[in-house]
Motif scaffolding. Structure first.
Motif, short mmCIF file in Angstrom:
data_model
loop_
_atom_site.label_atom_id
_atom_site.label_comp_id
_atom_site.label_asym_id
_atom_site.label_seq_id
_atom_site.Cartn_x
_atom_site.Cartn_y
_atom_site.Cartn_z
N GLY A 2 15.57 8.75 16.20
CA GLY A 2 16.10 9.98 15.64
C GLY A 2 15.93 10.14 14.15
O GLY A 2 16.26 11.19 13.58
N LEU A 3 15.39 9.13 13.49
CA LEU A 3 15.25 9.17 12.04
C LEU A 3 14.03 9.98 11.60
O LEU A 3 13.06 10.10 12.33
CB LEU A 3 15.13 7.75 11.48
N TYR A 4 14.12 10.52 10.40
CA TYR A 4 12.98 11.19 9.77
C TYR A 4 12.48 10.32 8.63
O TYR A 4 13.27 9.70 7.91
CB TYR A 4 13.39 12.57 9.24
N GLY A 5 11.15 10.25 8.48
CA GLY A 5 10.55 9.41 7.45
C GLY A 5 9.75 10.20 6.44
O GLY A 5 9.15 11.23 6.78
N LYS A 6 9.77 9.72 5.21
CA LYS A 6 8.92 10.28 4.15
C LYS A 6 8.15 9.11 3.56
O LYS A 6 8.75 8.17 3.03
CB LYS A 6 9.78 10.94 3.07
N VAL A 7 6.82 9.15 3.66
CA VAL A 7 6.01 8.00 3.27
C VAL A 7 4.84 8.43 2.40
O VAL A 7 4.16 9.41 2.70
CB VAL A 7 5.53 7.21 4.52
N TYR A 8 4.64 7.66 1.33
CA TYR A 8 3.48 7.84 0.46
C TYR A 8 2.71 6.53 0.40
O TYR A 8 3.32 5.45 0.29
CB TYR A 8 3.90 8.24 -0.96
N HIS A 9 1.40 6.63 0.50
CA HIS A 9 0.54 5.46 0.32
C HIS A 9 -0.13 5.54 -1.04
O HIS A 9 -0.57 6.61 -1.47
CB HIS A 9 -0.51 5.37 1.43
N LEU A 10 -0.22 4.40 -1.69
CA LEU A 10 -0.77 4.31 -3.04
C LEU A 10 -2.16 3.67 -3.05
O LEU A 10 -2.88 3.79 -4.04
CB LEU A 10 0.16 3.47 -3.93
N TRP A 11 -2.52 2.99 -1.97
CA TRP A 11 -3.76 2.22 -1.93
C TRP A 11 -4.50 2.57 -0.65
O TRP A 11 -4.05 2.26 0.45
CB TRP A 11 -3.43 0.73 -1.97
N GLN A 12 -5.65 3.22 -0.79
CA GLN A 12 -6.42 3.67 0.37
C GLN A 12 -7.37 2.55 0.84
O GLN A 12 -8.59 2.62 0.69
CB GLN A 12 -7.17 4.95 0.05
N THR A 13 -6.78 1.56 1.46
CA THR A 13 -7.55 0.40 1.91
C THR A 13 -8.52 0.75 3.03
O THR A 13 -9.53 0.07 3.22
CB THR A 13 -6.60 -0.71 2.39
N ALA A 70 -10.90 -1.22 -3.76
CA ALA A 70 -10.53 -2.55 -4.24
C ALA A 70 -9.24 -2.54 -5.03
O ALA A 70 -8.60 -3.58 -5.21
CB ALA A 70 -11.65 -3.13 -5.10
N LEU A 71 -8.85 -1.35 -5.50
CA LEU A 71 -7.61 -1.19 -6.27
C LEU A 71 -6.93 0.10 -5.81
O LEU A 71 -7.56 0.97 -5.21
CB LEU A 71 -7.92 -1.10 -7.77
N PRO A 72 -5.64 0.27 -6.12
CA PRO A 72 -4.98 1.54 -5.79
C PRO A 72 -5.45 2.65 -6.73
O PRO A 72 -5.11 2.66 -7.91
CB PRO A 72 -3.48 1.23 -5.99
N LEU A 73 -6.24 3.56 -6.20
CA LEU A 73 -6.88 4.59 -7.01
C LEU A 73 -6.34 5.98 -6.69
O LEU A 73 -5.96 6.26 -5.55
CB LEU A 73 -8.40 4.58 -6.77
N GLY A 74 -6.35 6.85 -7.70
CA GLY A 74 -5.97 8.23 -7.48
C GLY A 74 -4.47 8.42 -7.34
O GLY A 74 -3.67 7.52 -7.57
N GLU A 75 -4.11 9.64 -6.94
CA GLU A 75 -2.71 9.98 -6.77
C GLU A 75 -2.17 9.47 -5.43
O GLU A 75 -2.94 9.25 -4.50
CB GLU A 75 -2.54 11.50 -6.84
N PRO A 76 -0.86 9.30 -5.33
CA PRO A 76 -0.27 8.89 -4.05
C PRO A 76 -0.60 9.91 -2.97
O PRO A 76 -0.71 11.11 -3.23
CB PRO A 76 1.23 8.87 -4.35
N LYS A 77 -0.76 9.43 -1.75
CA LYS A 77 -1.11 10.29 -0.62
C LYS A 77 0.07 10.38 0.34
O LYS A 77 0.59 9.37 0.82
CB LYS A 77 -2.32 9.73 0.12
N LEU A 78 0.48 11.60 0.63
CA LEU A 78 1.52 11.81 1.63
C LEU A 78 0.95 11.45 3.00
O LEU A 78 -0.15 11.88 3.35
CB LEU A 78 1.99 13.26 1.62
N MET A 79 1.69 10.68 3.76
CA MET A 79 1.27 10.26 5.09
C MET A 79 2.20 10.86 6.14
O MET A 79 3.27 11.42 5.82
CB MET A 79 1.27 8.73 5.18
N ILE A 85 0.81 -1.22 0.00
CA ILE A 85 0.00 0.00 0.00
C ILE A 85 0.85 1.27 0.00
O ILE A 85 0.31 2.37 -0.15
CB ILE A 85 -0.97 0.03 1.19
N GLY A 86 2.16 1.15 0.16
CA GLY A 86 2.98 2.35 0.17
C GLY A 86 4.46 2.07 0.30
O GLY A 86 4.90 0.92 0.31
N ILE A 87 5.23 3.15 0.37
CA ILE A 87 6.68 3.07 0.54
C ILE A 87 7.10 4.14 1.54
O ILE A 87 6.47 5.19 1.65
CB ILE A 87 7.45 3.27 -0.77
N GLU A 88 8.16 3.87 2.27
CA GLU A 88 8.71 4.87 3.19
C GLU A 88 10.22 4.87 3.11
O GLU A 88 10.85 3.82 3.00
CB GLU A 88 8.27 4.61 4.64
#
Length: 247
Positions: free
Chosen positions: A169-180, A185-194, A108-111
């Motif tokens: 101490g780490l910083y994360g950048k994460v986008y989700h592609l699938w709004q479950t 039912a499928l990954p719809l729309g643009e990626p969402k910043l989380m 559903i995403g990457i970080e």
């Protein structure tokens, strides 16, 4: 390992037998080197940056791209497969985000996670896309699922707590592609910043994290106690913007 069953709530038929045969053969012949680098499973919750009241459980499967080695290797006897460098700083990590730890889990995403040194070198506008991990660690929300049997659990928790000293101490950048969470039912729309949670009261902690703990056999209260002596790092003012603009 392949499965003839299909993920729940995903359109389409079950994977045919001939595809399973091909996948089994490929797994024996092809070299899946990138996925072999995955070395940690972390579980937490992500909130939508543009709508922080919405959140979703996130199973992270992470690999280290680079690290600054500042110490010797520490081997934990109870887990001979778990090697960690006592004072190593993982400069860049990358994680695949799944909706569950099961065999039919959906990506559903990457970080990406980076050290403060790298984060501070980013342009100001870029820094606003990243979040901190301090609350996730200190609250007991962030966990590395492992054995729950007496004896093994204590050894695993010691290793987990050591890892949390790095992650905090780490910083994360994460986008989700699938709004479950909304039933897509499928990954719809643009990626969402989380973003991550940063304080009490931002979600129903007992309901969300408590239900997760019951499934994994973990206890956020115990983890919070084990991590109370981990020092809170300074959080850069440009991080965690979603909670500063949305309230």
């Amino acid at each position: 390992m392949t499965s003839s069953t299909k993920p729940s709530k995903v359109p389409g038929d079950a994977v045919p037998a001939e595809d399973n045969v091909l996948e089994t053969g490929a797994s024996l012949i092809q070299n899946f080197e990138p996925t072999k680098q995955l070395c940690a499973h972390l579980n937490a919750f992500h909130a939508y940056a543009d709508e922080p009241s919405r959140y979703v459980e996130a199973n992270h499967y992470c690999a280290h791209l680079t690290e600054d080695i500042r110490g010797l290797v520490l081997r934990i006897d109870a887990f001979p497969y778990w090697d960690t460098k006592a004072n190593a700083i993982k400069d860049v990590r990358q994680c695949l985000i799944y909706d569950s730890p099961g065999p039919n889990a959906r990506i559903i995403g990457i970080e990406y996670m980076i050290t403060p040194k790298l984060y501070e070198g980013l342009p100001a506008e870029e820094r606003r896309l990243w979040h901190s991990h301090v609350y996730e660690v200190k609250s007991g929300m962030l966990t590395m699922p492992g054995p729950t049997a007496p004896g093994l659990q204590q050894a695993w928790e010691a290793a987990e707590t050591r890892e949390m000293r790095h992650v905090i101490g780490l910083y994360g950048k994460v986008y989700h592609l699938w709004q479950t969470d909304r039933g897509d039912a499928l990954p719809l729309g643009e990626p969402k910043l989380m973003t991550s949670f940063t304080a009490d009261g931002q979600l129903d902690f007992d309901e969300a994290v408590g239900e997760r703990d019951r499934r994994f056999g973990t206890d956020w209260r115990r983890k919070k106690e084990l991590r109370k002596d981990i020092e809170d790092p300074r959080i850069h003012e440009d991080a965690d913007v979603a909670w500063k603009t949305k309230g």
